[in-house]
Scaffold this motif. Structure first.
Motif, short mmCIF file in Angstrom:
data_model
loop_
_atom_site.label_atom_id
_atom_site.label_comp_id
_atom_site.label_asym_id
_atom_site.label_seq_id
_atom_site.Cartn_x
_atom_site.Cartn_y
_atom_site.Cartn_z
N ILE A 19 -3.19 -10.81 -5.22
CA ILE A 19 -2.29 -10.35 -6.29
C ILE A 19 -2.23 -8.82 -6.32
CG2 ILE A 19 -1.99 -10.25 -8.79
CD1 ILE A 19 -2.94 -13.19 -8.84
N ALA A 20 -3.37 -8.16 -6.18
CA ALA A 20 -3.39 -6.69 -6.16
C ALA A 20 -2.56 -6.17 -5.00
CB ALA A 20 -4.82 -6.19 -6.06
N LEU A 21 -2.66 -6.83 -3.86
CA LEU A 21 -1.90 -6.42 -2.67
C LEU A 21 -0.39 -6.59 -2.92
CD1 LEU A 21 -2.87 -5.35 0.04
CD2 LEU A 21 -2.80 -7.68 0.92
N ARG A 22 0.00 -7.71 -3.52
CA ARG A 22 1.42 -7.95 -3.79
C ARG A 22 1.97 -6.95 -4.80
NH1 ARG A 22 2.40 -13.86 -5.35
NH2 ARG A 22 0.60 -14.65 -4.27
N ARG A 24 0.79 -3.91 -5.50
CA ARG A 24 0.84 -2.59 -4.87
C ARG A 24 2.05 -2.48 -3.94
NH1 ARG A 24 -4.51 -2.25 -3.17
NH2 ARG A 24 -5.02 -2.14 -5.36
N LYS A 25 2.33 -3.54 -3.17
CA LYS A 25 3.48 -3.52 -2.27
C LYS A 25 4.78 -3.39 -3.08
CE LYS A 25 5.77 -5.80 1.56
NZ LYS A 25 5.67 -6.80 2.61
N LEU A 26 4.90 -4.11 -4.18
CA LEU A 26 6.10 -4.02 -5.03
C LEU A 26 6.29 -2.61 -5.57
CD1 LEU A 26 6.00 -7.33 -7.11
CD2 LEU A 26 7.79 -6.61 -5.52
N VAL A 27 5.22 -2.01 -6.06
CA VAL A 27 5.28 -0.64 -6.60
C VAL A 27 5.72 0.33 -5.51
CG1 VAL A 27 3.86 1.26 -7.49
CG2 VAL A 27 3.62 -1.03 -8.46
N LEU A 28 5.12 0.22 -4.34
CA LEU A 28 5.40 1.16 -3.26
C LEU A 28 6.80 0.99 -2.67
CD1 LEU A 28 1.94 1.14 -1.48
CD2 LEU A 28 2.87 2.88 -3.00
N THR A 29 7.23 -0.27 -2.46
CA THR A 29 8.58 -0.47 -1.94
C THR A 29 9.61 -0.03 -2.98
OG1 THR A 29 8.52 -2.81 -2.56
CG2 THR A 29 8.02 -2.28 -0.27
N GLY A 30 9.31 -0.25 -4.25
CA GLY A 30 10.19 0.21 -5.32
C GLY A 30 10.30 1.72 -5.36
N ALA A 31 9.27 2.41 -4.90
CA ALA A 31 9.28 3.88 -4.86
C ALA A 31 9.87 4.41 -3.55
CB ALA A 31 7.86 4.40 -5.05
N GLY A 32 10.32 3.50 -2.67
CA GLY A 32 10.98 3.93 -1.45
C GLY A 32 10.14 3.98 -0.20
N TYR A 33 8.92 3.45 -0.25
CA TYR A 33 8.06 3.45 0.93
C TYR A 33 8.21 2.14 1.71
CZ TYR A 33 5.71 7.38 -1.32
OH TYR A 33 5.44 8.60 -1.91
N SER A 34 7.95 2.20 3.01
CA SER A 34 7.81 0.99 3.82
C SER A 34 6.34 0.61 3.74
CB SER A 34 8.19 1.27 5.27
OG SER A 34 9.56 1.62 5.36
N VAL A 35 6.05 -0.68 3.64
CA VAL A 35 4.68 -1.11 3.41
C VAL A 35 4.27 -2.25 4.33
CG1 VAL A 35 3.07 -2.01 1.67
CG2 VAL A 35 4.91 -0.47 0.96
N LEU A 36 3.10 -2.10 4.93
CA LEU A 36 2.44 -3.19 5.64
C LEU A 36 1.21 -3.55 4.81
CD1 LEU A 36 2.36 -2.08 9.39
CD2 LEU A 36 3.77 -3.86 8.36
N GLY A 101 -8.97 10.79 -0.44
CA GLY A 101 -8.81 10.70 -1.88
C GLY A 101 -9.40 9.42 -2.42
N PHE A 102 -9.63 9.40 -3.73
CA PHE A 102 -10.15 8.22 -4.42
C PHE A 102 -9.36 8.04 -5.69
CE2 PHE A 102 -12.65 6.46 -7.88
CZ PHE A 102 -12.99 5.22 -7.35
N LEU A 103 -9.07 6.78 -6.02
CA LEU A 103 -8.35 6.47 -7.24
C LEU A 103 -8.92 5.20 -7.84
CD1 LEU A 103 -5.82 7.50 -8.81
CD2 LEU A 103 -4.52 5.77 -7.57
N SER A 104 -9.23 5.26 -9.12
CA SER A 104 -9.67 4.07 -9.83
C SER A 104 -8.45 3.18 -10.07
CB SER A 104 -10.30 4.45 -11.17
OG SER A 104 -10.51 3.28 -11.94
N LYS A 105 -8.59 1.87 -9.86
CA LYS A 105 -7.47 0.95 -10.06
C LYS A 105 -6.97 1.00 -11.51
CE LYS A 105 -8.55 -2.37 -6.42
NZ LYS A 105 -8.92 -3.75 -6.13
N GLY A 106 -7.83 1.41 -12.42
CA GLY A 106 -7.44 1.48 -13.82
C GLY A 106 -6.47 2.61 -14.14
#
Length: 127
Positions: A19-22, A24-36, A101-106
């Motif tokens: 679910i986290a992967l899905r 994240r992919k939605l957020v990134l593709t929505g922002a214009g990135y290609s995602v694997l 870099g590091f980012l907390s999921k929160g």
């Protein structure tokens, strides 16, 4: 104006939580990135070696490797590619000297997108 998929940065997301992967992919593709995506560290390393990845986002606590281990292996192969480690922990775990870099999921999607933009900008300016 839509950009060609070839001009959009290709980001590799590694997380064993489907679910986290899905999301994240939605957020990134929505922002214009290609995602694997890859559900494990080993699959992520294979995708990294076989594709023109421009940035990696890896969960730190995977079932087969840690984000730190992935970062170290990837930097040996392509040291110029920025690696962002994400974790449910609020503070960066030990051993992230190979990560960029590091980012907390929160911290949420906005912080993720800001971190990605900064890392890609820094990489572009360094190259």
């Amino acid at each position: 104006m839509t950009s060609s998929p070839l001009l959009r940065p290709l980001i590799l997301c590694i997380d064993d939580a489907e679910i986290a992967l899905r999301v994240r992919k939605l957020v990134l593709t929505g922002a214009g990135y290609s995602v694997l995506t890859a559900p494990s560290g080993e699959e992520g390393l294979e995708a990294f070696k076989q594709n023109p990845i421009q940035l990696v986002i890896a969960d730190h606590f995977l079932s087969d490797k840690t984000g730190a281990e992935i970062a170290k292996e990837m930097k040996e192969y392509k040291p110029e590619v920025p690696i962002l480690i994400v974790s449910a922990a609020s503070e960066a775990p030990e051993g992230l000297e190979f990560a960029d870099g590091f980012l907390s999921k929160g911290e949420g999607p906005d912080a993720l997108l800001e971190s990605i933009a900064r890392l890609l900008h820094d990489r572009h300016n360094a190259g």
